[in-house]
Scaffold this active site. Structure first.
Site, PDB file in Angstrom:
ATOM      1  N   HIS A 145     -82.874 -32.635  49.321  1.00 32.94           N
ATOM      2  CA  HIS A 145     -83.138 -31.753  50.464  1.00 32.94           C
ATOM      3  C   HIS A 145     -84.415 -30.927  50.260  1.00 32.94           C
ATOM      4  CE1 HIS A 145     -81.395 -30.925  54.265  1.00 32.94           C
ATOM      5  NE2 HIS A 145     -80.775 -29.792  54.002  1.00 32.94           N
ATOM      6  N   TYR A 184     -83.804 -20.383  53.344  1.00 29.23           N
ATOM      7  CA  TYR A 184     -82.842 -21.476  53.283  1.00 29.23           C
ATOM      8  C   TYR A 184     -83.093 -22.386  54.480  1.00 29.23           C
ATOM      9  CZ  TYR A 184     -80.610 -19.263  49.356  1.00 29.23           C
ATOM     10  OH  TYR A 184     -80.395 -18.701  48.136  1.00 29.23           O
TER      11      TYR A 184
END
Length: 185
Positions: A19, A64
């Protein structure tokens, strides 16, 4: 001027995960262009440099993944740029591992970081460099576990090199040429 944003999650626990491919591409570009991506600005780590004579901003949101738009929107506003100056580099489950796809616009494809950016900017019209991470081979593996799993050190080396090269090509030679060169690989 282009703002090149690599998507990922901050923190050591996410550093070498699938990711975080976007962060890895920014790290590679920063090394190649001798740019320090260390300045804190609008929930991002940023650095400025040049590709030929074109000014670029390299950025890694520290919000994030799912809140990436909260960093990207203010960064573009600060530089008084519209979304056409944005290049977002991120992981894509729907592409085979190592494959690249460069697009001038498009939807999020279910990617939460892209959903956030699109929602904040109010448009899908910005360049994206999708780096394939493939899908998990194990049928019972949850997607979240897969994207947050660690890569082997050299596993995506060719893809990282190509993605960084594609960004340089976009800035230097234009989107059309970059798509012709890198979408065929």
């Amino acid at each position: 001027m282009k703002v090149v944003v690599g998507l990922g999650n901050p923190g050591r626990q996410y550093a070498a995960t699938r990711h975080n491919i976007g962060f890895m591409v920014i790290d590679r570009l920063a090394r190649e262009l001798n740019v320090a991506v260390t300045k804190k600005m609008f929930n991002c780590l940023v650095g400025q440099g040049l590709i030929d004579r074109e000014k670029i901003v390299l950025a890694m949101p520290q919000t994030y993944m799912n809140l990436s738009g909260q960093a990207v929107g203010p960064l573009l506003n600060w530089h008084k740029l519209d979304p056409s100056a944005l290049v977002v580099v991120y992981d894509d489950l729907d592409l085979p591992a190592g494959a690249l796809r460069i697009r001038p616009s498009g939807g999020s494809g279910g990617h939460k970081g892209m959903q956030s950016i699109i929602a904040v900017l109010g448009t899908e019209n910005f360049i994206r460099v999708r780096v394939g991470i493939g899908r998990p081979e194990a049928v019972d593996m949850e997607t979240v576990d897969y994207v947050l799993s660690r890569l082997e050190p050299r596993e995506m080396e060719d893809a990282l090199k190509a993605a960084a090269g594609s960004v340089v090509c976009i800035v230097r030679d234009g989107l059309e040429k970059a798509m012709n060169l890198y979408n065929r690989r």
